[in-house]
Write a protein that holds these residues in place. Sequence first.
Motif, PDB file in Angstrom:
ATOM      1  N   LEU A 124       0.829  -1.201   0.000  1.00  0.00           N
ATOM      2  CA  LEU A 124       0.000   0.000   0.000  1.00  0.00           C
ATOM      3  C   LEU A 124       0.861   1.247   0.000  1.00  0.00           C
ATOM      4  O   LEU A 124       1.974   1.258   0.540  1.00  0.00           O
ATOM      5  N   LYS A 125       0.310   2.316  -0.599  1.00  0.00           N
ATOM      6  CA  LYS A 125       0.939   3.630  -0.486  1.00  0.00           C
ATOM      7  C   LYS A 125       0.585   4.242   0.864  1.00  0.00           C
ATOM      8  O   LYS A 125      -0.321   3.780   1.560  1.00  0.00           O
ATOM      9  N   LEU A 126       1.297   5.328   1.199  1.00  0.00           N
ATOM     10  CA  LEU A 126       1.135   5.906   2.532  1.00  0.00           C
ATOM     11  C   LEU A 126      -0.306   6.345   2.782  1.00  0.00           C
ATOM     12  O   LEU A 126      -0.875   6.062   3.849  1.00  0.00           O
ATOM     13  N   GLU A 131      -6.018   5.017   5.121  1.00  0.00           N
ATOM     14  CA  GLU A 131      -7.411   4.740   4.779  1.00  0.00           C
ATOM     15  C   GLU A 131      -7.805   3.286   5.039  1.00  0.00           C
ATOM     16  O   GLU A 131      -8.966   3.008   5.355  1.00  0.00           O
ATOM     17  N   ARG A 132      -6.839   2.371   4.922  1.00  0.00           N
ATOM     18  CA  ARG A 132      -7.166   0.946   5.012  1.00  0.00           C
ATOM     19  C   ARG A 132      -6.542   0.294   6.245  1.00  0.00           C
ATOM     20  O   ARG A 132      -6.240  -0.904   6.249  1.00  0.00           O
ATOM     21  N   LYS A 133      -6.373   1.075   7.301  1.00  0.00           N
ATOM     22  CA  LYS A 133      -5.784   0.506   8.513  1.00  0.00           C
ATOM     23  C   LYS A 133      -6.688  -0.564   9.132  1.00  0.00           C
ATOM     24  O   LYS A 133      -6.210  -1.513   9.756  1.00  0.00           O
ATOM     25  N   ASP A 134      -7.999  -0.420   8.949  1.00  0.00           N
ATOM     26  CA  ASP A 134      -8.911  -1.443   9.472  1.00  0.00           C
ATOM     27  C   ASP A 134      -8.726  -2.771   8.744  1.00  0.00           C
ATOM     28  O   ASP A 134      -8.816  -3.842   9.360  1.00  0.00           O
ATOM     29  N   ASP A 135      -8.454  -2.710   7.444  1.00  0.00           N
ATOM     30  CA  ASP A 135      -8.204  -3.944   6.685  1.00  0.00           C
ATOM     31  C   ASP A 135      -6.937  -4.637   7.186  1.00  0.00           C
ATOM     32  O   ASP A 135      -6.884  -5.878   7.280  1.00  0.00           O
ATOM     33  N   ILE A 136      -5.924  -3.829   7.497  1.00  0.00           N
ATOM     34  CA  ILE A 136      -4.678  -4.406   8.023  1.00  0.00           C
ATOM     35  C   ILE A 136      -4.943  -5.057   9.378  1.00  0.00           C
ATOM     36  O   ILE A 136      -4.456  -6.165   9.672  1.00  0.00           O
ATOM     37  N   THR A 161      -3.578   1.581  16.475  1.00  0.00           N
ATOM     38  CA  THR A 161      -3.857   2.802  17.231  1.00  0.00           C
ATOM     39  C   THR A 161      -2.986   3.986  16.825  1.00  0.00           C
ATOM     40  O   THR A 161      -3.287   5.119  17.211  1.00  0.00           O
ATOM     41  N   ASP A 162      -1.942   3.747  16.047  1.00  0.00           N
ATOM     42  CA  ASP A 162      -1.077   4.878  15.673  1.00  0.00           C
ATOM     43  C   ASP A 162      -0.315   4.530  14.402  1.00  0.00           C
ATOM     44  O   ASP A 162       0.163   3.404  14.232  1.00  0.00           O
ATOM     45  N   ILE A 163      -0.240   5.522  13.507  1.00  0.00           N
ATOM     46  CA  ILE A 163       0.575   5.422  12.293  1.00  0.00           C
ATOM     47  C   ILE A 163       1.436   6.678  12.252  1.00  0.00           C
ATOM     48  O   ILE A 163       0.909   7.791  12.099  1.00  0.00           O
TER      49      ILE A 163
END
Length: 325
Positions: A124-126, A131-136, A161-163
């Motif tokens: 994934l791009k940054l 946007e897709r942290k829930d998928d991860i 919880t943090d990026i």
Amino acid sequence: MDFITFPFLFIGLVVLFSSFFTVKQQTVVVVERFGKFQSLRNSGLQIKIPVVDRIAGRVNLRIQQLDVIIETKTKDNVFVKMKVSVQFKVLQEKAYEAFYKLEYPHDQITSYVFDVVRAEVPKLKLDDVFERKDDIAIAVKRELNEAMTTYGYDIINTLITDIDPDIQVKNAMNRINAADREKTAAEYEAEAGRIRIVAKAKAEAESKRLQGQGIADQRREIARGLVESVDVLNKVGINSQEASALIVVTQHYDTLQAIGADANSNLILLPNSPQAGSDMLNNMVASFTASNQVGEAMKNAHKTKKVNKKDTSDENFGTENSEEA
């Protein structure tokens, strides 16, 4: 009680009390006998055989949380630090597996989280990572459940919880965001300016329209007043030409009086001699007289032309009758 029996009595009390133990709520105690698993004891007051049985360990059944911080790279070569919080618990019916099959559960969970995140994020791009942290997080939970269920662990939830990207990347993102907001603000300001210009133009157009209407009404009333003035003068024996000249001269002197009343006026009328009014009156009378003469001459010429045309028509008519006869 003599001195010899006292030690035995003391030892007996110690052995008796060591036979009882308590287990707290949401906890399971593993009891071993001569180093071999004997039983699992639930919460409450429990008893064991002294010396023979021993408490090998306690298994916590409450939900626990493990925070894992991972540094990885995105598809567009941006390094980010991600904090993944894993909420898990030991299944009561699988407390044996949790105690004997896995010695360091936190290390095991951390390894699986690292493996999944470093497999998913580089795809994934940054911007897509945010946007897709829930998928991860779902992918991490699925992988952990498949691996940890065997060891008696249930993964309740996984949360990213943090990026945290690199500081230079964060600054660049902030600049992009600020530029985008400035662009939006400029567009709104331009639209507001356009609305103000249109409103001002409409107001000026309406003002001009009303001003023109006022001037037209003013001239209409002036014309009506002149007609009434001429009618009044005609009643006292002054003809229309003289009345018109008199009115013009009167307006001339009224204009001079209005100009003279303004102390800041710089207007100069040329010529402006005392005889200007008289000359103007004479010129106007002469103009009116000449105009009347020209008008009478044109009327006479027109009448003569019509008479000649009629005579010619009569002669032609007579000639045609004679030829027919």
